[in-house]
Every structure is written in structure tokens, then in C-alpha cells.
Design a protein around this motif. Structure first.
Motif, PDB file in Angstrom:
ATOM      1  N   ALA A 656       0.615  -0.832   0.333  1.00 40.54           N
ATOM      2  CA  ALA A 656      -0.258  -0.166   0.017  1.00 40.54           C
ATOM      3  C   ALA A 656       0.898   1.596   0.111  1.00 40.54           C
ATOM      4  O   ALA A 656       1.670   1.482   0.561  1.00 40.54           O
ATOM      5  CB  ALA A 656      -0.913  -0.267   1.156  1.00 40.54           C
ATOM      6  N   GLY A 657       0.762   2.491  -0.800  1.00 39.38           N
ATOM      7  CA  GLY A 657       1.662   3.216  -1.459  1.00 39.38           C
ATOM      8  C   GLY A 657       0.899   4.520  -1.181  1.00 39.38           C
ATOM      9  O   GLY A 657      -1.003   4.303  -1.642  1.00 39.38           O
ATOM     10  N   LEU A 691      -0.422  16.498  -8.274  1.00 36.61           N
ATOM     11  CA  LEU A 691      -1.383  14.975  -8.947  1.00 36.61           C
ATOM     12  C   LEU A 691      -0.870  13.741  -7.877  1.00 36.61           C
ATOM     13  O   LEU A 691       0.538  14.151  -7.047  1.00 36.61           O
ATOM     14  CB  LEU A 691      -0.441  14.341  -9.883  1.00 36.61           C
ATOM     15  CG  LEU A 691      -1.094  12.753 -10.366  1.00 36.61           C
ATOM     16  CD1 LEU A 691      -0.959  12.843 -11.902  1.00 36.61           C
ATOM     17  CD2 LEU A 691      -0.324  11.522  -9.711  1.00 36.61           C
ATOM     18  N   MET A 692      -1.310  13.933  -6.661  1.00 38.07           N
ATOM     19  CA  MET A 692      -1.705  13.077  -5.879  1.00 38.07           C
ATOM     20  C   MET A 692      -2.177  11.265  -6.237  1.00 38.07           C
ATOM     21  O   MET A 692      -3.994  11.725  -6.726  1.00 38.07           O
ATOM     22  CB  MET A 692      -2.038  13.721  -4.187  1.00 38.07           C
ATOM     23  CG  MET A 692      -3.350  14.551  -4.785  1.00 38.07           C
ATOM     24  SD  MET A 692      -3.848  14.878  -2.938  1.00 38.07           S
ATOM     25  CE  MET A 692      -3.179  16.775  -3.796  1.00 38.07           C
ATOM     26  N   GLY A 693      -2.357  10.643  -4.978  1.00 35.46           N
ATOM     27  CA  GLY A 693      -3.137   9.649  -4.905  1.00 35.46           C
ATOM     28  C   GLY A 693      -2.634   8.361  -3.713  1.00 35.46           C
ATOM     29  O   GLY A 693      -1.392   8.441  -3.438  1.00 35.46           O
ATOM     30  N   PHE A 694      -3.710   7.379  -4.172  1.00 35.13           N
ATOM     31  CA  PHE A 694      -2.311   5.833  -2.756  1.00 35.13           C
ATOM     32  C   PHE A 694      -3.057   4.708  -4.138  1.00 35.13           C
ATOM     33  O   PHE A 694      -3.970   5.291  -5.074  1.00 35.13           O
ATOM     34  CB  PHE A 694      -3.289   5.618  -1.838  1.00 35.13           C
ATOM     35  CG  PHE A 694      -4.296   5.663  -2.471  1.00 35.13           C
ATOM     36  CD1 PHE A 694      -5.304   4.348  -2.167  1.00 35.13           C
ATOM     37  CD2 PHE A 694      -5.853   6.421  -1.987  1.00 35.13           C
ATOM     38  CE1 PHE A 694      -6.651   3.985  -1.806  1.00 35.13           C
ATOM     39  CE2 PHE A 694      -7.032   6.048  -2.191  1.00 35.13           C
ATOM     40  CZ  PHE A 694      -7.844   5.362  -1.750  1.00 35.13           C
ATOM     41  N   GLU A 695      -2.098   3.544  -3.819  1.00 40.11           N
ATOM     42  CA  GLU A 695      -2.569   2.416  -4.797  1.00 40.11           C
ATOM     43  C   GLU A 695      -2.183   1.552  -3.380  1.00 40.11           C
ATOM     44  O   GLU A 695      -1.181   1.309  -2.870  1.00 40.11           O
ATOM     45  CB  GLU A 695      -1.206   2.468  -5.551  1.00 40.11           C
ATOM     46  CG  GLU A 695       0.349   2.750  -5.532  1.00 40.11           C
ATOM     47  CD  GLU A 695       0.975   2.545  -6.582  1.00 40.11           C
ATOM     48  OE1 GLU A 695       0.259   3.175  -7.456  1.00 40.11           O
ATOM     49  OE2 GLU A 695       2.019   2.627  -6.717  1.00 40.11           O
ATOM     50  N   PHE A 725      -5.988   5.293  -6.561  1.00 44.04           N
ATOM     51  CA  PHE A 725      -7.026   6.481  -6.764  1.00 44.04           C
ATOM     52  C   PHE A 725      -6.342   7.181  -7.387  1.00 44.04           C
ATOM     53  O   PHE A 725      -4.720   7.559  -6.484  1.00 44.04           O
ATOM     54  CB  PHE A 725      -7.702   6.234  -6.038  1.00 44.04           C
ATOM     55  CG  PHE A 725      -7.480   7.859  -5.228  1.00 44.04           C
ATOM     56  CD1 PHE A 725      -9.422   8.173  -6.060  1.00 44.04           C
ATOM     57  CD2 PHE A 725      -7.916   9.031  -5.066  1.00 44.04           C
ATOM     58  CE1 PHE A 725      -9.755   9.418  -6.116  1.00 44.04           C
ATOM     59  CE2 PHE A 725      -8.017  10.449  -5.391  1.00 44.04           C
ATOM     60  CZ  PHE A 725      -9.705  10.561  -4.999  1.00 44.04           C
ATOM     61  N   THR A 726      -6.419   8.529  -7.785  1.00 45.05           N
ATOM     62  CA  THR A 726      -5.131   9.547  -8.395  1.00 45.05           C
ATOM     63  C   THR A 726      -6.598  10.813  -8.146  1.00 45.05           C
ATOM     64  O   THR A 726      -7.792  10.899  -9.296  1.00 45.05           O
ATOM     65  CB  THR A 726      -4.878   9.291 -10.146  1.00 45.05           C
ATOM     66  OG1 THR A 726      -4.077   8.033  -9.699  1.00 45.05           O
ATOM     67  CG2 THR A 726      -4.039  10.399 -10.207  1.00 45.05           C
ATOM     68  N   ASP A 727      -6.246  11.887  -8.205  1.00 47.51           N
ATOM     69  CA  ASP A 727      -6.511  12.830  -8.423  1.00 47.51           C
ATOM     70  C   ASP A 727      -5.264  14.145  -8.595  1.00 47.51           C
ATOM     71  O   ASP A 727      -4.076  13.734  -8.351  1.00 47.51           O
ATOM     72  CB  ASP A 727      -6.502  13.261  -6.993  1.00 47.51           C
ATOM     73  CG  ASP A 727      -7.791  14.794  -7.267  1.00 47.51           C
ATOM     74  OD1 ASP A 727      -8.522  14.795  -8.151  1.00 47.51           O
ATOM     75  OD2 ASP A 727      -7.818  15.457  -6.221  1.00 47.51           O
ATOM     76  N   SER A 728      -5.519  15.042  -9.886  1.00 46.69           N
ATOM     77  CA  SER A 728      -4.868  15.820  -9.849  1.00 46.69           C
ATOM     78  C   SER A 728      -5.533  17.661 -10.390  1.00 46.69           C
ATOM     79  O   SER A 728      -6.807  17.105  -9.880  1.00 46.69           O
ATOM     80  CB  SER A 728      -4.387  15.491 -11.764  1.00 46.69           C
ATOM     81  OG  SER A 728      -5.223  15.654 -12.554  1.00 46.69           O
ATOM     82  N   HIS A 766      -9.924   6.538 -11.093  1.00 49.36           N
ATOM     83  CA  HIS A 766     -10.225   5.269 -10.533  1.00 49.36           C
ATOM     84  C   HIS A 766      -9.878   4.131 -11.609  1.00 49.36           C
ATOM     85  O   HIS A 766      -9.480   3.945 -12.530  1.00 49.36           O
ATOM     86  CB  HIS A 766     -11.171   4.411  -9.699  1.00 49.36           C
ATOM     87  CG  HIS A 766     -11.885   5.717  -9.474  1.00 49.36           C
ATOM     88  ND1 HIS A 766     -11.953   5.535  -7.817  1.00 49.36           N
ATOM     89  CD2 HIS A 766     -12.813   6.062  -9.139  1.00 49.36           C
ATOM     90  CE1 HIS A 766     -12.627   6.765  -7.255  1.00 49.36           C
ATOM     91  NE2 HIS A 766     -13.321   7.414  -8.051  1.00 49.36           N
ATOM     92  N   VAL A 767      -8.465   3.416 -11.413  1.00 50.25           N
ATOM     93  CA  VAL A 767      -8.187   2.492 -12.224  1.00 50.25           C
ATOM     94  C   VAL A 767      -7.724   1.192 -11.068  1.00 50.25           C
ATOM     95  O   VAL A 767      -7.387   0.817  -9.784  1.00 50.25           O
ATOM     96  CB  VAL A 767      -6.626   2.386 -12.598  1.00 50.25           C
ATOM     97  CG1 VAL A 767      -6.169   1.400 -13.235  1.00 50.25           C
ATOM     98  CG2 VAL A 767      -6.036   3.974 -13.053  1.00 50.25           C
ATOM     99  N   ALA A 768      -8.449  -0.131 -11.297  1.00 52.23           N
ATOM    100  CA  ALA A 768      -8.818  -1.369 -10.710  1.00 52.23           C
ATOM    101  C   ALA A 768      -8.356  -2.624 -11.846  1.00 52.23           C
ATOM    102  O   ALA A 768      -8.511  -2.245 -13.211  1.00 52.23           O
ATOM    103  CB  ALA A 768      -9.916  -1.381 -10.001  1.00 52.23           C
TER     104      ALA A 768
END
Length: 876
Positions: A656-657, A691-695, A725-728, A766-768
Motif C-alpha cells: 500500500a502506497g 497529482l496525488m493518490g494512493f495504490e 486512486f489518483t487526483d490531479s 480510479h484504476v483497478a
């Protein structure tokens, strides 16, 4: 359980086999110091242990695809295979976006060497050119390390080709495929040439002699520079019916053939390894859908053009890879050659209402694109001082080509009786060529310094050089009717109208429609000289730091060429920059099987040649016209990463990052309306963006030994899943200015073109991915259910200026469900393998649109269809 305390030296000795097993295996354990002899114990508990995983061994946040992973999912190209990796998405079936950042922010390497691109709009090589059977693995590194090129925003994708085997082998694989929207249906096509199925033109599309001589004059083809007789000969030399006449024909099944083999031989002084792979595929695809262009009417979004379109496409690909390696215990030299040729033959037609023409219109297109790439690399790895000193080097030459002869377009208007008649003012025939050539070389030296029995430090340094040149030229031709056309002529078949009989000074006359002001030819060059130093040190037990800096001195130039000698003066674009690019990653193995990574770096993104060249180009995928912006500058990025990793079993993990990026001057695409419902897409630098997010990524195997059902109990089951999840956000202030082609280098308000707070182009929130499957060693079978989901993303900024800007173009990739089944068996004494692949079982369509309230415009929408393919492999 008994717990004891150990002195520092005792702890280091106890963790030697856990943290550095390779070092422990290479050394003889020293005699124990009597001072460390505390007591005889039953069990020792320490905080870290060696985790034998590629993810664990690397000092960076990375993902790895093995040949087994690619075989499991059955993906035919590197582009398809990479969509299974956390945070990666595919665009136009060939370009990879990493964490929502476009292909311009990532680099693709082949065995560590850069590659040129045959694409007009991109400098990054399209990954659909790399068939999966040439790949031994793929590394996707998401945190920057100075040994990689500085063009590293989203990450680097390093494709590793297959190596020579330990045992000799020879495999032959054949396969066929079916698509529900294409196979067995009557679809648009055109005759072309007799050898089109081979991927090579029979000569029918060669530039004819009279036209080649006219091009060589360096003058615009027309009555001002050529005689009537010369123009007639040029016009009559163009191939007519085989390349102009659309027809319907039943699309056959897709099919392909692959051959691979290799061996290793001990020569007495070293091992010679050879492997060769070759493949051929022939596939058909058809599309039927809608293309619309929007306009605002009283605050409502309406379709100013509304076309129904159909297309038929035939893709032929040939590829070959050879690799020869000679190795000894401490040295290896390898020579790898790769060739791929991909041809696309397409016929398209669209019909519908066009407000600019005031009625129904039709446009027919025929196209033929050849993309070709050849790469040769010589590389070596050498070990000295009992493995303490490692030296590696590589030299590479690669060239890519794109040839698009006879791109034709013919337009029709609607007569009073409803029949479609020729609109002679809208015909166009284009010839374009692109050549991209790249030389590169590099060398790396690393020295391992033992710090204790359990810890060491690796010091590395290296140099790299790259020289990339590109030549691009496009010529547009059309026929004019100086005296108009008769009723019978405008109603005649297209090949009858453009027959030799009608090409004369009184009926149809050829002229050049090339826009001399839009730089129909340009030369591009990028030279990069780089050097780096890096240290990877286990500073204290269980804490590892990798830090270094890369220096790059780069010069990029794009020189527009006055191809027609009109006297127009073009200003060359030159970007000369020097960068210091630091990077550091800390890895802390804070608990058993657990570790934490923290990373920070500075990287760059360079504009691509095509984005800098003011040359107009129409993309056949979207029917949108593109033009470059010579005022673009480099993008600078600051990157931060943190990831926790848990390796609970071999081959099984949960990570998890989080990540955060700041972008200065990111390149964005924007669309301007140059005439009523006529759009042109160009590029500009946005002021700032974040740009930020987590995976989250996990993989585990399990079984059901007590299930009682043989089908379930006899198998090893797999669950593998990831989610990103990414938000920019683009940041635009009122005082910010941008430089555009139209503004000729004079700053314009940024908020005319960009909206503060808007997402970056190409970024999906969202990418899954999900894989559910099983393996049965007894039955020699394997099955995998594969789910891929990508949420909507911006493909381009909406047309217009400032407050009059239309909504952005949005694509919604959606959900794809695939099933892959593989089984090995023996028949007639031969080892065989069968694969069954079912793709897009949900029937997801391609959907690009504009939306305002309840109003929705279908920019580009068509069905993709579901597909089935079966292949059989014979192993010798």
C-alpha cells in the motif's frame, strides 16, 4: 519460547543470512567471538529477515511482470500486458499512462537502451509493437533512481527480451480468432495491392515517377510552376481504382503463426547461447458508430455535425528477434536484434448532417500506414575482484519509420433528389514519411564495499549518451475542376470520375494543397549527455538508503523546412537545458516480512518533436487535426512516494502506497475552433499542476485440501488485485500567461485556455485490476478470469476560448472482462499446449463524449465487440 538480547555484532551475524544471503553464501562464516557467546537458546527473534522477492530486492518502488505473468493473462503485446500493473492504463491500444501521467512523462527502454518512435504525434515508442513472445520480463519503476534517464514523471518501462535457454527447445504456435463485430460480416475495405496480406506493398502505392520528379523540384505543384502537360501526366500517374474505390467484403478470421527456438552450448571456454523468435499475425477489425461536433445554442449543447461512420481495418504484423550471448563465470557479452513491421490498411466512410455545409454530406477515406522498427544492441556485463567490482556497458542503434502513401479523402454533397454527388472541393490525396533514428551508449560501474559481516555499501557511477534525429515530410494534393463538372460526372463512381480520360486541363487538374505556412517538413534533433553517481548503503541493520544525483546536458531542436521554397521564414525551436536531478529512497525492514519505503526525487519531461513542430497532421483515430507549438518548454517535476510492503510467502505480497507530484509547466492539449465546426488540437504549457493518490496491490495463492470436491481440492487458486486512486489539479491564476502558436510567442491569459482546478489530461481517478484463477499441475491446466476497470479521463480540452469554451472531451474506458484458459497435453508422442482466450465478455464500447448538464455529444462512439481466439503450440 526464550528471548535473549544480542550485542550489535551478534545481531549483525544473526541477520547475515536474512538480509544478504548472496553475501553469506559467497563467504565463509567467521569464527564466533567468545564475547558474543551468551547462552544456548531454542529460538532467536529478530525484527527483519530476507524476503526473496524482486520487489524486495530492488531499492525503489517498482512492479515486475514475468514471462509467466504474461502467459497467464494471454496478452499478445507489451501494451496489453502492462495494463495489469498497478496504476497503469493504456490509451489508443498502444500508449501507457503511469499514475495518470501521459506517455510523454515516461520512458520506454529495451534492455536498458532507449528507442525511437514511428508515431507522428509521440516520441515515445508505442508498446503495441512489442509482441509478448519476445519478452522475458518487464520492469516498471515508479520512483526515480539516477541510473535511469531524467525524463521520468510517471515512471520508466524497461522491456527485457528473452534469454537463451539452458536446454534446447523449438516451439511452433498457430492461432485463429473471431470478433463479434467483424468476423464473417461484410465490412468496408478497398482492394489495395495483391501482397497486402504479407505486410509489404506490391509497389502499387509507390510514389509514381512523374510525381516523384515534381516533388524533387521543390516547388508547389500547380499551374504557376508546371505546364498543363506536366500536370496532366502527374495526375494520370496516380493509381486510381485499387486505392480509391470503397467496397464491402466479408472479413475473414484473424490468424497468426509464431516460431521460437534456442539452445546453449558449452564451448570449453564459455557458454554460447542463442535464441530466435519470429511471428506473423493478420487481424481484421470493423467499427460502426457516431462522430459528432458540438456547439452552444442558448446555453444548450447541440450537435453541429452528426455523422454515422463505418470503418474496416486490416492489421498485419511481422516480427523477429535474435539474441546471441557468450558467457563465462564472470563475464557475458550479448548481441540482440529486434525487427517489427506493422501495416494498417483502412477504409472509412461517414455520413450525416453538417451545419457548416447546410445539409447532409458524406466523406470517404482510404489509408495505408506502415510502422517499422529495427533495433540492434551490443551489451556486456563483467565482474572483477571476486564480485566486488561490476562493470556493464551497452551500445545501441535503432531506427523507426512511418510511411503513409495515398491517404485519400473524397467528399460528397446531397443533391435535390437525395443522391450524393461529388464535392470536388473536398478531395485530398496525401503522402507522408517519417524517419526517426537513435544512437545511444552507456556504461555503469559499481563497487560493493562490505561494512560488516551483514551489511554492505554499493557505490555506482555511470555515463550515458543519446542522439535522436527525426525527419518528417507531408505533401497534400487535390484535383480542381476549372470549368466545373457535368451532372453525369458528379454522379459517377469515384474511379470513373478520376479516370485518365477526365484528367486534362479542361476537366480535372491536379494541384498541391500543402499548406506551406504550416511547415510541411521539419527536422528534429535531441542530444543528451548524462552522468550519475549513486550509493546504496545499509546504514544500520535493517535500514537501507539509496541516494544519488544525475546530471543531464540536453539540447533539443526542431527546424521547420520551407519545402516549397516560398520564401517563408520559420523560426527554429531550440531548448538547451542542464539539470541536476537528485533522488533518494529509504527502505526500513521494520518487522518480520514488512518494510517501509520513502522516496523523493526531481525529474523532467521534454516536449516531443511533433508537439514543437508547427506541422498540421490529421489523426485517423479521431479525425482531429493536430498542430504543434514551438513555444513549449520542459516540464519539471518533484516526486514523493511512500509504500508499505508485506511479503508473507514467496510470490505473495500486499503493498500500500501514496504518491504526490508537483509539476511545473506541464504540457496539455487544447482544441481551438479555426472555422465553424472545424477544430484544431494543439499544445501549451499549463502554469502548475499537482497529482496525488494512493495504490494497493496484493497477490496470494491458496488451496482447499479439505474441500471434498476433486475439482476444487486438486488446484492451487490465485487472487491478484490492485487499485489506484489518483487526483490531479491544474493551477491557473489570473496573472498567469501561456505561449501559443496563434499568439506567436506573446503571452496570453492562461485562463483563456485552461480552467483552474481542472484535472490533468489523461488522468483517471480510479484504476483497478482483478485476477481470479487456478492452476492444476496434475491436469496441466490453468484458468484466469481477468477484470480491468478505468474511470473516465480527459482526452483534450474543450474547443473555444475563455468563458466561451465548450466542455472537455471525456473518454470512459469502462470495465473489461476476459477469460484465459490454458492446457498442456500429449498427443502422438508430442508435447502440445492449447490456449483459449475470451475478451471483452461484457461488450464494453469505446465512448468519447462532451457533456453539459443533461446534454451529451458523442465525439467518438463505437462498439468494440467481444472476441474469441484459440491457439495450439507444438513443442519439439
Amino acid at each position: 519460547m526464550k528471548k535473549i538480547s544480542l550485542s550489535l555484532s551478534g545481531l549483525l551475524l544473526a541477520t547475515t543470512a536474512m538480509i544478504a544471503p548472496g553475501l553469506a553464501a559467497a563467504q565463509t562464516a567467521p569464527a564466533q567471538d567468545p564475547r558474543d557467546e551468551v547462552a544456548t537458546v531454542e529460538e532467536i527473534v529478530v525484527l527483519g529477515r530476507f524476503i526473496p522477492e524482486p520487489l524486495r530486492e530492488t531499492s525503489e518502488v517498482a512492479a515486475f511482470l514475468t514471462a509467466e505473468d504474461i502467459q497467464r493473462t494471454g496478452d499478445s503485446t507489451a501494451a496489453e500486458a502492462l495494463t495489469r500493473v498497478t496504476g497503469l492504463t493504456i490509451v489508443e491500444d498502444r500508449f501507457i499512462y503511469v499514475r495518470g501521467l501521459g506517455e510523454r512523462y515516461s520512458s520506454a527502454l529495451l534492455n536498458g537502451s532507449p528507442l525511437p518512435s514511428p508515431e507522428p504525434l509521440q516520441r515515445v515508442v508505442p508498446l503495441d509493437l512489442f509482441p509478448s513472445n519476445i519478452l522475458g520480463g518487464v520492469t516498471v519503476q515508479k520512483t526515480y533512481s539516477p541510473n535511469y534517464p531524467g525524463e521520468f514523471g510517471g515512471g520508466v518501462i524497461d522491456l527485457q527480451t528473452v534469454d537463451a535457454p539452458n536446454e534446447p527447445f523449438f516451439n511452433v504456435q498457430g492461432g485463429i480468432g473471431y470478433n463479434s463485430e467483424t468476423t464473417g460480416r461484410d465490412n468496408l475495405t478497398y482492394y489495395g495491392g495483391q501482397s497486402d496480406w504479407t505486410g509489404f506493398d506490391s509497389g502499387v502505392r509507390d510514389v509514381p515517377g512523374p510525381l516523384a520528379l515534381a516533388f524533387a523540384r521543390g516547388r508547389q505543384i500547380g499551374q504557376a510552376n508546371f505546364t498543363d502537360r506536366e500536370l496532366q501526366l502527374i495526375g494520370q500517374s496516380l493509381v486510381n481504382a485499387p486505392l480509391r474505390l470503397l467496397q464491402f467484403d466479408e472479413s475473414p478470421v484473424n490468424w497468426g503463426l509464431d516460431v521460437e527456438g534456442g539452445f546453449s552450448h558449452d564451448t570449453g571456454v564459455g557458454t554460447l547461447g542463442v535464441i530466435a523468435v519470429a511471428g506473423y499475425s493478420n487481424s481484421w477489425s470493423a467499427r460502426e458508430g457516431f462522430q459528432e461536433a458540438a456547439l452552444l445554442d442558448g446555453g444548450a449543447l447541440e450537435a453541429g455535425t452528426a455523422y454515422a461512420f463505418a470503418s474496416g481495418q486490416n492489421d498485419v504484423q511481422l516480427n523477429a528477434l535474435t539474441s546471441i550471448a557468450f558467457s563465462t563465470l564472470d563475464h557475458e557479452v550479448k548481441w540482440t536484434n529486434f525487427f517489427v513491421r506493422s501495416t494498417t490498411k483502412e477504409a472509412r466512410s461517414r455520413q450525416g448532417f453538417n451545419l457548416a455545409f447546410g445539409g447532409e454530406v458524406r466523406q470517404d477515406f482510404t489509408e495505408y500506414f506502415v510502422r517499422q522498427l529495427f533495433s540492434t544492441q551490443l551489451a556486456g556485463e563483467h565482474s572483477f575482484l571476486d564480485g566486488a567490482l561490476d562493470v556493464s556497458w551497452r551500445g545501441s542503434y535503432a531506427v523507426s519509420e512511418r510511411d503513409a502513401p495515398y491517404e485519400t479523402q473524397f467528399g460528397y454533397g446531397q443533391a435535390a433528389d437525395g443522391a450524393f454527388i461529388h464535392d470536388i472541393d473536398t478531395n485530398l490525396i496525401s503522402f507522408s514519411e517519417l524517419n526517426d533514428e537513435l544512437y545511444s551508449a552507456g556504461a555503469d560501474v559499481s563497487y560493493t564495499l562490505p561494512l560488516s559481516d551483514a551489511r554492505d555499501a554499493v557505490f555506482s557511477a555511470g555515463v550515458a549518451w543519446l542522439d535522436n534525429t527525426r525527419d518528417s515530410v507531408r505533401r497534400d494534393l487535390s484535383f480542381v475542376a476549372p470549368n466545373g463538372l457535368s451532372d453525369s460526372q458528379v454522379r459517377s463512381r469515384v474511379d470513373f470520375l478520376f479516370s485518365d480520360f477526365n484528367i486534362n486541363p479542361n476537366t480535372l487538374v491536379i494541384r498541391e494543397a500543402t499548406n506551406a505556412a504550416s511547415a510541411p517538413a521539419y527536422e528534429g534533433e535531441l542530444t543528451v549527455n548524462a552522468a550519475y553517481v549513486q550509493a546504496d548503503v545499509e546504514v544500520i541493520p535493517l535500514v537501507r538508503v539509496s541516494a544519488g544525483v544525475r546530471y543531464e546536458d540536453a539540447e533539443q531542436r526542431v527546424i521547420p523546412i520551407d519545402l516549397l521554397n516560398t520564401g517563408l521564414l520559420f523560426t527554429p525551436t531550440s531548448i538547451e537545458e542542464q539539470y541536476w536531478l537528485p533522488a533518494a529512497t529509504l527502505t526500513w525492514n521494520f518487522a518480520e516480512d514488512l518494510q517501509l519505503r520513502l522516496g523523493a526525487s526531481r525529474t523532467i519531461g521534454r516536449p516531443q518533436f511533433r508537439e514543437l513542430a508547427p506541422q498540421a497532421y490529421t489523426d485517423p483515430e479521431t479525425d482531429r487535426r493536430f498542430i504543434g507549438n514551438p513555444y513549449l518548454v520542459d516540464t519539471e517535476l518533484t516526486n514523493y512516494d511512500a509504500r508499505v510492503e508485506w511479503y508473507f510467502e514467496r510470490g505473495q505480497y500486499l503493498t500500500a502506497g501514496v504518491f504526490y507530484k508537483e509539476l511545473e509547466n506541464p504540457v496539455e492539449a487544447t482544441i481551438n475552433e479555426v472555422a465553424l465546426l472545424e477544430y484544431q488540437q494543439t499544445f501549451l504549457n499549463a502554469p502548475q499542476a499537482t497529482l496525488m493518490g494512493f495504490e494497493i496491490d496484493g497477490k496470494t495463492y491458496f488451496d482447499f485440501p479439505e474441500a471434498g470436491l476433486p475439482f476444487i481440492a486438486d488446484k492451487r487458486w490465485l487472487i491478484q488485485a490492485n487499485y489506484t486512486f489518483t487526483d490531479s489539479e491544474i493551477q491557473v491564476d489570473a496573472a498567469d500567461r501561456v505561449l501559443t502558436l496563434g499568439g506567436q510567442g506573446i503571452g496570453e491569459p492562461a485562463n483563456f485556455y485552461l480552467t483552474d482546478g481542472a484535472r490533468l489530461q489523461g488522468q483517471s481517478e480510479h484504476v483497478a485490476n482483478l485476477q481470479l484463477g487456478w492452476e492444476d499441475d496434475n491436469a496441466r491446466s490453468q484458468a484466469t478470469l481477468i477484470v480491468n476497470y478505468v474511470s473516465d479521463r480527459i482526452t483534450a480540452r474543450g474547443p473555444g476560448l475563455g468563458g466561451n469554451r465548450l466542455p472537455d472531451f471525456i473518454q470512459e474506458p469502462g470495465v473489461f472482462l476476459d477469460l484465459v484458459y490454458r492446457k498442456d497435453f500429449t498427443a502422438m508422442g508430442r508435447d502440445l499446449g492449447m490456449a483459449l482466450e475470451l475478451r471483452n465478455l461484457l461488450g464494453t464500447e469505446f465512448d468519447e463524449f462532451q457533456e453539459l448538464g443533461d446534454d451529451k455529444i458523442r465525439v467518438n462512439q463505437y462498439d468494440l465487440g467481444s472476441s474469441l481466439s484459440v491457439s495450439l503450440t507444438a513443442r519439439f
